[in-house]
Write a protein that holds these residues in place. Structure first.
Motif, PDB file in Angstrom:
ATOM      1  N   TRP A   1       0.783  -1.247  -0.096  1.00 51.17           N
ATOM      2  CA  TRP A   1       0.033   0.128   0.184  1.00 51.17           C
ATOM      3  C   TRP A   1       0.871   1.344  -0.127  1.00 51.17           C
ATOM      4  CZ3 TRP A   1      -5.359   0.102  -0.509  1.00 51.17           C
ATOM      5  CH2 TRP A   1      -5.826   1.427  -0.514  1.00 51.17           C
ATOM      6  N   ASN A   2       1.960   1.122   0.540  1.00 50.78           N
ATOM      7  CA  ASN A   2       2.949   2.475   0.936  1.00 50.78           C
ATOM      8  C   ASN A   2       3.523   2.717  -0.347  1.00 50.78           C
ATOM      9  OD1 ASN A   2       3.944   4.477   2.616  1.00 50.78           O
ATOM     10  ND2 ASN A   2       5.702   3.112   2.938  1.00 50.78           N
ATOM     11  N   GLU A   3       3.518   1.913  -1.292  1.00 47.51           N
ATOM     12  CA  GLU A   3       3.889   1.985  -2.846  1.00 47.51           C
ATOM     13  C   GLU A   3       2.890   2.972  -3.515  1.00 47.51           C
ATOM     14  OE1 GLU A   3       4.947  -1.743  -4.471  1.00 47.51           O
ATOM     15  OE2 GLU A   3       6.495  -2.124  -3.176  1.00 47.51           O
ATOM     16  N   TYR A   4       2.809   4.144  -3.365  1.00 50.16           N
ATOM     17  CA  TYR A   4       1.758   5.035  -3.810  1.00 50.16           C
ATOM     18  C   TYR A   4       1.939   4.961  -5.366  1.00 50.16           C
ATOM     19  CZ  TYR A   4       2.255   6.808   1.096  1.00 50.16           C
ATOM     20  OH  TYR A   4       2.579   6.928   2.266  1.00 50.16           O
ATOM     21  N   GLU A   5       3.002   5.002  -5.886  1.00 45.58           N
ATOM     22  CA  GLU A   5       2.881   5.211  -7.427  1.00 45.58           C
ATOM     23  C   GLU A   5       2.169   4.096  -8.106  1.00 45.58           C
ATOM     24  OE1 GLU A   5       6.395   7.363  -5.682  1.00 45.58           O
ATOM     25  OE2 GLU A   5       5.584   5.187  -5.461  1.00 45.58           O
ATOM     26  N   ALA A   6       2.097   2.866  -7.302  1.00 45.50           N
ATOM     27  CA  ALA A   6       1.347   1.704  -7.766  1.00 45.50           C
ATOM     28  C   ALA A   6      -0.273   1.698  -7.436  1.00 45.50           C
ATOM     29  CB  ALA A   6       1.861   0.331  -7.094  1.00 45.50           C
TER      30      ALA A   6
ATOM     31  N   VAL B   1      -8.066   6.602  -9.091  1.00 42.73           N
ATOM     32  CA  VAL B   1      -6.526   7.310  -8.616  1.00 42.73           C
ATOM     33  C   VAL B   1      -5.788   7.286  -9.915  1.00 42.73           C
ATOM     34  CG1 VAL B   1      -4.253   6.915  -7.515  1.00 42.73           C
ATOM     35  CG2 VAL B   1      -6.682   6.678  -6.514  1.00 42.73           C
ATOM     36  N   LEU B   2      -5.479   8.574 -10.752  1.00 39.53           N
ATOM     37  CA  LEU B   2      -4.928   8.478 -11.798  1.00 39.53           C
ATOM     38  C   LEU B   2      -3.452   8.504 -11.858  1.00 39.53           C
ATOM     39  CD1 LEU B   2      -7.204  11.114 -13.428  1.00 39.53           C
ATOM     40  CD2 LEU B   2      -7.515   8.644 -13.499  1.00 39.53           C
ATOM     41  N   ASN B   3      -3.003   9.126 -10.778  1.00 37.65           N
ATOM     42  CA  ASN B   3      -1.496   9.267 -10.733  1.00 37.65           C
ATOM     43  C   ASN B   3      -1.325   9.707  -9.342  1.00 37.65           C
ATOM     44  OD1 ASN B   3       1.317   9.482 -11.734  1.00 37.65           O
ATOM     45  ND2 ASN B   3       1.279  11.534 -11.623  1.00 37.65           N
ATOM     46  N   VAL B   4       0.154   9.201  -8.732  1.00 34.63           N
ATOM     47  CA  VAL B   4       0.352   9.782  -7.360  1.00 34.63           C
ATOM     48  C   VAL B   4       2.055   9.798  -7.709  1.00 34.63           C
ATOM     49  CG1 VAL B   4       0.769   9.099  -4.892  1.00 34.63           C
ATOM     50  CG2 VAL B   4      -1.291   8.205  -6.234  1.00 34.63           C
ATOM     51  N   GLU B   5       2.359  11.105  -7.247  1.00 34.01           N
ATOM     52  CA  GLU B   5       3.790  11.375  -7.141  1.00 34.01           C
ATOM     53  C   GLU B   5       4.356  11.672  -5.825  1.00 34.01           C
ATOM     54  OE1 GLU B   5       4.591  14.743  -9.726  1.00 34.01           O
ATOM     55  OE2 GLU B   5       3.436  13.647 -11.609  1.00 34.01           O
ATOM     56  N   ARG B   6       5.565  11.297  -5.435  1.00 34.72           N
ATOM     57  CA  ARG B   6       6.068  11.660  -4.257  1.00 34.72           C
ATOM     58  C   ARG B   6       7.006  12.992  -4.202  1.00 34.72           C
ATOM     59  NH1 ARG B   6       6.713   7.247  -0.421  1.00 34.72           N
ATOM     60  NH2 ARG B   6       6.293   5.395  -1.614  1.00 34.72           N
ATOM     61  N   ARG B   7       6.487  13.756  -3.415  1.00 32.59           N
ATOM     62  CA  ARG B   7       7.040  15.162  -3.265  1.00 32.59           C
ATOM     63  C   ARG B   7       7.986  15.292  -1.792  1.00 32.59           C
ATOM     64  NH1 ARG B   7       3.421  18.571  -6.703  1.00 32.59           N
ATOM     65  NH2 ARG B   7       3.616  17.488  -8.706  1.00 32.59           N
ATOM     66  N   GLY B   8       8.800  14.329  -1.614  1.00 33.68           N
ATOM     67  CA  GLY B   8       9.467  14.389  -0.493  1.00 33.68           C
ATOM     68  C   GLY B   8       9.092  13.200   0.455  1.00 33.68           C
ATOM     69  N   GLU B   9       9.701  13.078   1.663  1.00 33.94           N
ATOM     70  CA  GLU B   9       9.513  11.743   2.475  1.00 33.94           C
ATOM     71  C   GLU B   9       7.850  11.792   2.798  1.00 33.94           C
ATOM     72  OE1 GLU B   9      10.987  10.088   6.692  1.00 33.94           O
ATOM     73  OE2 GLU B   9      12.008  11.551   5.645  1.00 33.94           O
TER      74      GLU B   9
ATOM     75  N   GLN C   1      -6.974  -8.720  -4.231  1.00 29.28           N
ATOM     76  CA  GLN C   1      -6.521  -9.322  -5.483  1.00 29.28           C
ATOM     77  C   GLN C   1      -5.160  -9.141  -5.777  1.00 29.28           C
ATOM     78  OE1 GLN C   1      -9.291  -8.669  -8.809  1.00 29.28           O
ATOM     79  NE2 GLN C   1      -8.371 -10.259  -9.992  1.00 29.28           N
ATOM     80  N   TYR C   2      -4.729  -7.978  -5.768  1.00 30.84           N
ATOM     81  CA  TYR C   2      -3.543  -7.286  -6.129  1.00 30.84           C
ATOM     82  C   TYR C   2      -2.595  -8.072  -5.274  1.00 30.84           C
ATOM     83  CZ  TYR C   2       0.317  -4.023  -7.160  1.00 30.84           C
ATOM     84  OH  TYR C   2       1.542  -3.507  -7.456  1.00 30.84           O
ATOM     85  N   MET C   3      -2.623  -8.133  -3.928  1.00 32.14           N
ATOM     86  CA  MET C   3      -1.886  -8.601  -2.843  1.00 32.14           C
ATOM     87  C   MET C   3      -1.944 -10.320  -3.111  1.00 32.14           C
ATOM     88  SD  MET C   3      -0.302  -6.853  -0.765  1.00 32.14           S
ATOM     89  CE  MET C   3       0.506  -8.028   0.144  1.00 32.14           C
ATOM     90  N   GLU C   4      -2.826 -11.047  -3.479  1.00 35.54           N
ATOM     91  CA  GLU C   4      -2.865 -12.177  -3.422  1.00 35.54           C
ATOM     92  C   GLU C   4      -2.495 -12.827  -4.798  1.00 35.54           C
ATOM     93  OE1 GLU C   4      -6.750 -13.118  -1.840  1.00 35.54           O
ATOM     94  OE2 GLU C   4      -6.222 -12.753   0.039  1.00 35.54           O
ATOM     95  N   ASP C   5      -2.332 -12.045  -5.872  1.00 36.72           N
ATOM     96  CA  ASP C   5      -2.076 -12.448  -7.177  1.00 36.72           C
ATOM     97  C   ASP C   5      -0.594 -12.811  -7.192  1.00 36.72           C
ATOM     98  OD1 ASP C   5      -1.447 -12.707  -9.868  1.00 36.72           O
ATOM     99  OD2 ASP C   5      -2.322 -10.887 -10.580  1.00 36.72           O
ATOM    100  N   ASP C   6      -0.321 -13.818  -7.606  1.00 39.88           N
ATOM    101  CA  ASP C   6       1.336 -14.329  -7.575  1.00 39.88           C
ATOM    102  C   ASP C   6       2.228 -13.703  -8.619  1.00 39.88           C
ATOM    103  OD1 ASP C   6       0.953 -16.128  -5.441  1.00 39.88           O
ATOM    104  OD2 ASP C   6       0.670 -17.968  -6.722  1.00 39.88           O
TER     105      ASP C   6
END
Length: 154
Positions: free
Chosen positions: A21-26, A34-42, A132-137
């Protein structure tokens, strides 16, 4: 202000679910709207989202980060909202993920979507798609945890 709370049980360890979940870009891979997420600092991210056919952009700040357990945030600008993601280990391989979102809908379309329960349904579906994303191998493994960081509570 509306408060939405939804949960899902995932066949994955809490630490792995938290990291994914913490991989915001995903997030656009499984979070509708959610169309896009960009990190702008910590602890700051820039979001582009679509709600009820209206595209909005805003910055959000992480308020609390407890690796493997909890992540809280609030908007800095744009649509007013805050929330928390809790990752509760049920056993070594199973986690209850609970999303709590507090928001103030902006504009007619978003207010109507909120009144009709569309936003609630979106959060529920996003959690099901995350499961589903988490459980998909075939999904890539989560990255290793960053250094633990604990901010103030929400």
């Amino acid at each position: 202000m509306s408060t939405i709370t939804e949960s899902v049980t995932i066949a994955a360890p809490a630490g792995a679910a938290y990291e994914r979940w913490n991989e915001y870009e995903a997030l656009p891979r499984f979070a509708d709207g959610v169309l896009n997420v960009e990190r702008r600092g910590e602890d700051v991210t820039h979001w582009t989202v679509s709600v009820a056919g209206v595209t909005r952009e805003f910055d959000a700040r992480v308020l609390e980060r407890i690796p493997g357990r909890r992540l809280t945030w609030c908007s800095i600008d744009g649509p007013k909202h805050a929330g928390a993601m809790d990752f509760e280990p049920l056993d070594e391989h199973t986690t209850r993920v609970t999303a709590r979102v507090e928001l103030v809908p902006e504009g007619f379309a978003e207010a109507a979507a909120d009144r009709l329960g569309v936003i609630n349904l979106r959060v529920r579906r996003d959690l099901q798609q995350f499961k589903q994303y988490m459980e998909d191998d075939t999904a890539p493994p989560p990255k290793a945890w960053d250094e633990p960081w604990h901010g103030s509570a929400m």
